[in-house]
Every structure is written in structure tokens, then in C-alpha cells.
Design an enzyme around this catalytic site. Structure first.
Site, short mmCIF file in Angstrom:
data_model
loop_
_atom_site.label_atom_id
_atom_site.label_comp_id
_atom_site.label_asym_id
_atom_site.label_seq_id
_atom_site.Cartn_x
_atom_site.Cartn_y
_atom_site.Cartn_z
N TYR A 51 0.85 -1.20 0.00
CA TYR A 51 0.00 0.00 0.00
C TYR A 51 0.88 1.24 0.00
CZ TYR A 51 -5.02 -0.40 0.10
OH TYR A 51 -6.33 -0.54 -0.29
N GLU A 53 -0.54 4.89 -0.52
CA GLU A 53 -1.35 6.08 -0.82
C GLU A 53 -0.48 7.33 -0.76
OE1 GLU A 53 -4.55 5.99 1.95
OE2 GLU A 53 -5.69 4.54 0.78
N ASP A 206 -7.07 12.59 -25.56
CA ASP A 206 -7.09 11.21 -25.03
C ASP A 206 -6.48 10.33 -26.13
OD1 ASP A 206 -7.64 8.65 -24.33
OD2 ASP A 206 -9.77 8.96 -23.90
N THR A 232 -4.39 5.24 -22.09
CA THR A 232 -4.25 3.91 -21.50
C THR A 232 -2.86 3.42 -21.91
OG1 THR A 232 -5.20 2.91 -23.48
CG2 THR A 232 -6.69 3.30 -21.63
N LYS A 235 -3.06 -0.60 -25.04
CA LYS A 235 -3.53 -0.80 -26.42
C LYS A 235 -2.29 -0.83 -27.33
CE LYS A 235 -7.60 1.96 -25.22
NZ LYS A 235 -8.65 1.14 -24.69
N ARG A 241 -2.63 -3.01 -18.31
CA ARG A 241 -3.91 -2.29 -18.30
C ARG A 241 -3.80 -1.20 -17.25
NH1 ARG A 241 -7.31 -5.63 -21.22
NH2 ARG A 241 -8.86 -4.00 -21.20
#
Ligand code: PLP
Length: 438
Positions: A51, A53, A206, A232, A235, A241
Site C-alpha cells: 500500500y 497512498e 485522449d 491507456t 492498447k 492495463r
């Protein structure tokens, strides 16, 4: 610590079948790719356990010395791959995927119910660009923001920039999105910039679909004109991903008095991602972004991206030579949209038949379609096939399969043609083993 095939054979059997499906068919979904072994190794690494954050150096949890190094490396490489300087651009590599990256960006720079414009989904835009229908607000980006779509010209299939300008003058959006999920031509970022400047809007590009092509320099570069670039990484970039947001730093404009107006995107975007929308970053994925960006910044990747485009062009030429209509008459990128209306079949039928012969693609609306529920086209892409080593001559064989499949599809006639089950048999006999052998 047993292997998955020992601890969960039921699940493992399903995974094996999916692997076989991926290996033995032709993957032509334009947004998909086969990522590399180092990316998969990062994804299944111990980095997943941590973790963290916050941002590097400012975490809410202890034990992040090495996680910080991973994230800093991912940030550095992301900027390097797109050849932008850390003085002018910042980057956030924490978005879980493209949709959260877009939503975070909008919440960062547009107030609730503020105005945005994006390409309409049936015209090739993405859900997260503000999609709604006549009866329903579908995407959260249309529920929490007021969105006005722009369109393609139904005759040419090309973005209607003149109409976009007229609508933007009236609608006065705070932000315009230049980005596509199904559009085979290069975007005119300079034109988008001019429109944004005229109406005082941010330009968010985008580049999710084309980010591999941008990295390789084989398509126009959105960084030259945009305030924000989202993407992203799975692709055409061939990474994990995930989502990434790039934002400008420094001077945004100079006002009439000669005063410099500075960008204030960095803290807004970082805070929108965490704590605004997300919790702990997925550190295994961030490591995978780092290694994917390294791979995309190589001469081999440029060769790959060039081949992706060459294969898409060959596919488009081949299908057109067999009489199919390709929207806009061709492609500049990794995908194309085939209008099946003149071939006498629907997009759904085309997708179904091709799947039966182990070619995966998706049905898609074409400009002028009356119903988004029954689209008339199929979208085809070449990133995954190119990763598997297919070149122009192989694409000619793929064109042959698609053509034969679609010709047979015409024979499925709901009333008088062969029943579906007989038809399946027919298909399997016709194509047995051929696609697998490619
Ligand atoms: N933006 C564009 C242009 C896309 O095509 C997609 C996905 O297809 C996304 C964003 C969303 O990405 P994700 O599916 O990772 O949320």
C-alpha cells in the site's frame, strides 16, 4: 504457496482455454494487444502487495522506499518516451485505467456540471467523453458534467471541425476532448487548439488508442498542442492495463497586460486521482508501466509501430479491392471501420461469423447509422496481429479469410437460409485448421 494449477485447477482449466483461444485465433480488436513477458512479470510481482497512498516522498504508509523508486522511474520514463521535458510537463501514473484517468482529469479541471465536449460515441468517441443518449445519461461524464458531443460528417466520416467550432462558440465548454476509440484518421490537433483558444477551453487529448503510434512518432503528436494528455497503456503501447495523465506546467498564456498566467493543473490533477477518486496505487502495474515505457522508447518499437500502420493500410486496401466500403476510404493508424451495409449484413452478423472462424473483432456504428443498438460496421485493428509477427503478405491471407467469412455470412437468412447450427458446420468445414496455421 502452491502453483495455481495445484491450488485451483478449476480456474486454471478456464485460464488454459483462454490462452488457447488467444493463441489459435486472430485477435483483431483494435484496442487489444499481447503484452510482453517483462510486463507480465511486473504484474505478478511482490510489488502488488504494498500500500502506498500518496505520491513518492509523501506517502500515508511506511515501507515505501523502493515503491517510491518504482513510481519515480515510471514517471521519468513516461516523459522520456513522449519526448517532453519535466520542466513543461508533469505526469501521474496512478490511474487504474483509462476511464478513471479521464474522469479524474475532468473532476480536476471542470467544476461539477461544467461544460465539456467530446466526439459522440456512435461517431467514434469513447464513453468517458460525455456520452448520453436521447433517453439516458449513460456515462458518469455526462451525469456529473454537461456534455455536448461533436460529430463526424456522415458523408465523409471525417470529424466536422467547422461544426465543432460553431457549437463550441455557442456552448462555451471549459474543456474539449480530442480523442477517439474508432476513427481511422490522424487528428488535427492544431485545429483543436485553435478552437479551444477561441472559446477559452482546455484541450485534453485522449491518445489511448494511438499512444504506441505517438511514442514511435508515426502519427501526429498531441503534446504539441494540448494542455492535458490522457492515455491507456495497454492498447497500441503494449503495456499493462492502466491509465496515465500528462499535464502541462509553467506558463499557460500571457494576458493583455503582459502578465503571465500559469498552469495550475499539477496539484489539481494529482489530488483528483488521490484522494479524490482512488485509494492505494497498484504498484505492480506502475512497475509494468515503467518497463513498457522503456520498451516503447526503442528503435524496435518504432519498427513495430510502423508495421502496425502498414498492416492496417494493407488490410484496408485488401478489403476495398474485394468491394468492401472502408469508412473515410482508408486509414492512417492501427484501425479501420468497415461499413457492411453494401455487403448486405449487419455488424452483429459480421462479428458473429468472424468469431466462428476464430477472428475476434467488434461490431461498431458507422456514420449515418440510425440505431446504435444495431450497428452496420465492424472495427478491425492490427496491433495484436503485428505483435505476433504478421506482415503485409500475412494480412493478405487475413483479408481472404474475412472476405470468405463475410460472404458466407450473407447466406444466413433468417427465413430461408440454412439453420444456424448447419451454418456453423458449414463454416467449420470451410475453414478447418486454416486460421490456426497462420
Ligand atoms: N479512452 C479511449 C479513447 C478508449 O478507447 C478507452 C478504451 O477503450 C478508454 C479511454 C478507457 O480505457 P479503459 O477501458 O482502460 O478504462
Amino acid at each position: 504457496n502452491r502453483n495455481i494449477w495445484e491450488s485451483d485447477p478449476e480456474l486454471f482449466e478456464i485460464m488454459k482455454k483462454e490462452k488457447l483461444r488467444q493463441k489459435s485465433g486472430l485477435e483483431m480488436i483494435a484496442s487489444e494487444n499481447f503484452t510482453t513477458l517483462p510486463v507480465l512479470q511486473c504484474l505478478s510481482s511482490c510489488l502488488h502487495n504494498k500500500y502506498s497512498e500518496g505520491l513518492p516522498g509523501q506517502r500515508y504508509y511506511g515501507g515505501n522506499e523502493f515503491i517510491d523508486q518504482v513510481e519515480v522511474l515510471a514517471q521519468k520514463r513516461s516523459l522520456e518516451t513522449y519526448k517532453v521535458s519535466p520542466e513543461e510537463w508533469g505526469v501521474n501514473v496512478q490511474p487504474y485505467s483509462g476511464s478513471p484517468a479521464n474522469f479524474a482529469t475532468l473532476t480536476a479541471v471542470v467544476e461539477p456540471h461544467g461544460r465539456i465536449m467530446g466526439l459522440d460515441l456512435p461517431d467514434g468517441g469513447h464513453l468517458t467523453h460525455g456520452f448520453f443518449t436521447a433517453t439516458k445519461k449513460i456515462s458518469a461524464t455526462s451525469i456529473f458534467f454537461e456534455s455536448m458531443p461533436y460529430k463526424v460528417d456522415p458523408e465523409t466520416g471525417l470529424i466536422d471541425y467547422d461544426q465543432l467550432l460553431k457549437t463550441a462558440r455557442l456552448f462555451k465548454p471549459k474543456l474539449i476532448i480530442a480523442g477517439v476509440s474508432c476513427y481511422s484518421r490522424a487528428l488535427d490537433y492544431k485545429r483543436f487548439r485553435a478552437i479551444c483558444d477561441e472559446v477559452g477551453a482546455y484541450l485534453m487529448s485522449d491518445m489511448a488508442h494511438i499512444s504506441g503510434l505517438v511514442a514511435a512518432g508515426v502519427t501526429p503528436n498531441p503534446f504539441d498542442y494540448s494542455d492535458i494528455v490522457t492515455t491507456t497503456t495497454h492498447k497500441s503501447l503494449r503495456g499493462p492495463r492502466a491509465g496515465v495523465i500528462f499535464f502541462r506546467k509553467g506558463v499557460r498564456s500571457v494576458n493583455a497586460k503582459g502578465e503571465k498566467i500559469m498552469y495550475d493543473l499539477e496539484s489539481k490533477i494529482n489530488q483528483a486521482v488521490f484522494p479524490g477518486l482512488q485509494g492505494g496505487p497498484h504498484n505492480n502495474t506502475i512497475a509494468a508501466i515503467a518497463t513498457a515505457m522503456k520498451q516503447a522508447n526503442t528503435p524496435e518499437f518504432v519498427t513495430y509501430a510502423k508495421q502496425v500502420v502498414a498492416n492496417a493500410r494493407r488490410l484496408s486496401d485488401g478489403l476495398q479491392s474485394k468491394g468492401y466500403k472502408v469508412v473515410t476510404g482508408g486509414t492512417d493508424v492501427h484501425m479501420l471501420l468497415v461499413d457492411l451495409r453494401s455487403a448486405g449484413i449487419t455488424g452483429a452478423k459480421g462479428e458473429y461469423i468472424l468469431e466462428e472462424i476464430s477472428i475476434a473483432c467488434n461490431k461498431n456504428t458507422v456514420p449515418g447509422d440510425k440505431s446504435a443498438l444495431n450497428p452496420s460496421g465492424i472495427r478491425l485493428g492490427t496491433p495484436a496481429l503485428t505483435t505476433r509477427g504478421l506482415e503485409e503478405a500475412d494480412i493478405d491471407a487475413v483479408v481472404g479469410f474475412i472476405d470468405r467469412g463475410l460472404r458466407l455470412a450473407k447466406k444466413i437468412n433468417d427465413k430461408s437460409g440454412p439453420k444456424l447450427v448447419d451454418f456453423k458446420k458449414l463454416l467449420h468445414e470451410e475453414f478447418q485448421g486454416e486460421v490456426d496455421s497462420l
